[in-house]
Design an enzyme around this catalytic site. Structure first.
Site, PDB file in Angstrom:
ATOM      1  N   GLY A   1       0.779  -1.057  -0.004  1.00 35.73           N
ATOM      2  CA  GLY A   1      -0.139   0.063  -0.052  1.00 35.73           C
ATOM      3  C   GLY A   1       0.775   1.163   0.048  1.00 35.73           C
ATOM      4  O   GLY A   1       0.519   2.001  -0.628  1.00 35.73           O
ATOM      5  N   HIS A   2       1.884   1.299   0.942  1.00 36.23           N
ATOM      6  CA  HIS A   2       2.627   2.433   0.870  1.00 36.23           C
ATOM      7  C   HIS A   2       3.430   2.293  -0.395  1.00 36.23           C
ATOM      8  O   HIS A   2       3.813   3.533  -0.994  1.00 36.23           O
ATOM      9  CB  HIS A   2       3.795   2.185   1.990  1.00 36.23           C
ATOM     10  CG  HIS A   2       3.382   2.534   3.430  1.00 36.23           C
ATOM     11  ND1 HIS A   2       3.189   1.119   4.130  1.00 36.23           N
ATOM     12  CD2 HIS A   2       2.633   3.268   4.142  1.00 36.23           C
ATOM     13  CE1 HIS A   2       2.706   1.415   5.266  1.00 36.23           C
ATOM     14  NE2 HIS A   2       2.543   2.583   5.206  1.00 36.23           N
TER      15      HIS A   2
END
Length: 281
Positions: A35-36
């Site tokens: 996600g990051h």
């Protein structure tokens, strides 16, 4: 990639970078995952220089145990950032970010008073403290945040307005999920194998609620989501609210909002997981 520990060095480096073009900031608390990396990829596409901050901010934790158990994986984070093409990794100490106590109280208004704001008193004020500091340290062109923390983005937009960060673009990015639907979160590593096998139910039920909502009232949809999730082992819904996407205020009828969003927090064992879904009206 350069790892930077102090504000002075960061500002010196970014002063040079700013003369060459745009700066994209991705604020994180570390324990980086896909996600990051999706935020970093977006920042890399849209900016000349990319900065990622890795800082577990103590002022946004109202639960000392949650702060103590929050995963810290600095070495692995650095490797992921370098592989993703980050230019500068800002990894400061608590003393560097808060050389003295930050007693600022932000008038964040109604967007910060419901849901996470109600359940975690002081949390959003702490978020506003640290993010405003990061914005002042880096003076970014754009800052990138994931929509999993949907309410937080509204709070940050409000803080930007209050603090007068003119010209700063807040970029919200879609939720990144595991193949089974579970929203990626640094907290997922704390789930036991049995809990991890059940946790995807959150996203599955939210998706199913899109169909239910075509036939059900808003109140019945909320009840169906909560009751359905709570049947599963380990699962305990803390809240499920359907709110207006702009104001974050709960609505009672579908007709009250053009952009309804369902925001949920579920305890899977003692791990607190959040997710959300957009209803199309």
């Amino acid at each position: 990639m350069e790892i930077i520990r102090t504000v002075a060095e960061l500002q010196a480096k970014l002063g040079e970078a700013r003369s060459r073009g745009t700066i994209g900031l991705v604020p994180t608390m570390g324990a980086l995952h896909a996600g990051h990396l999706s935020l970093i990829e977006r920042a890399r596409e849209e900016n000349d220089t990319v900065v990622v901050s890795v800082f577990v901010n103590p002022t946004q934790f109202n639960n000392p145990t949650d702060l103590a158990t929050y995963p810290r994986t600095e070495e692995a984070d650095a490797a992921l950032m370098e592989g993703a093409g980050v230019d500068y990794a800002f990894m400061p100490s608590v003393e560097e970010v808060y050389p003295e106590p930050d007693n600022r109280q932000f008038d964040l208004g109604p967007v910060a008073e419901v849901m996470e704001g109600a359940m975690r008193p002081g949390h959003f004020n702490g978020v506003a403290q640290v993010v405003s500091k990061l914005f002042r340290f880096t003076e970014p062109t754009r800052a990138y945040f994931g929509e999993k923390d949907f309410q937080q983005i509204a709070v940050i937009r409000r803080m930007v307005e209050l603090e007068g960060f003119e010209g700063l673009e807040i970029v919200d990015c879609p939720i990144k999920r595991e193949t089974d639907g579970l929203a990626l979160s640094s907290r997922n590593v704390r789930l036991s194998a049995e809990q991890r096998s059940v946790a995807p139910v959150i996203a599955q039920v939210l998706r199913s609620s899109l169909i239910k909502a075509r036939e059900m009232s808003l109140a019945d949809t909320k009840k169906w989501v909560t009751d359905t999730i709570n049947v599963f082992p380990f699962m305990n819904v803390e809240y499920y609210e359907i709110v207006d996407a702009l104001t974050m205020q709960p609505i009672a009828e579908w007709s009250e909002s053009e952009q309804p969003v369902g925001c949920i927090t579920v305890f899977c064992g003692d791990v607190r997981l959040i997710d959300n879904i957009k209803y199309v009206r």
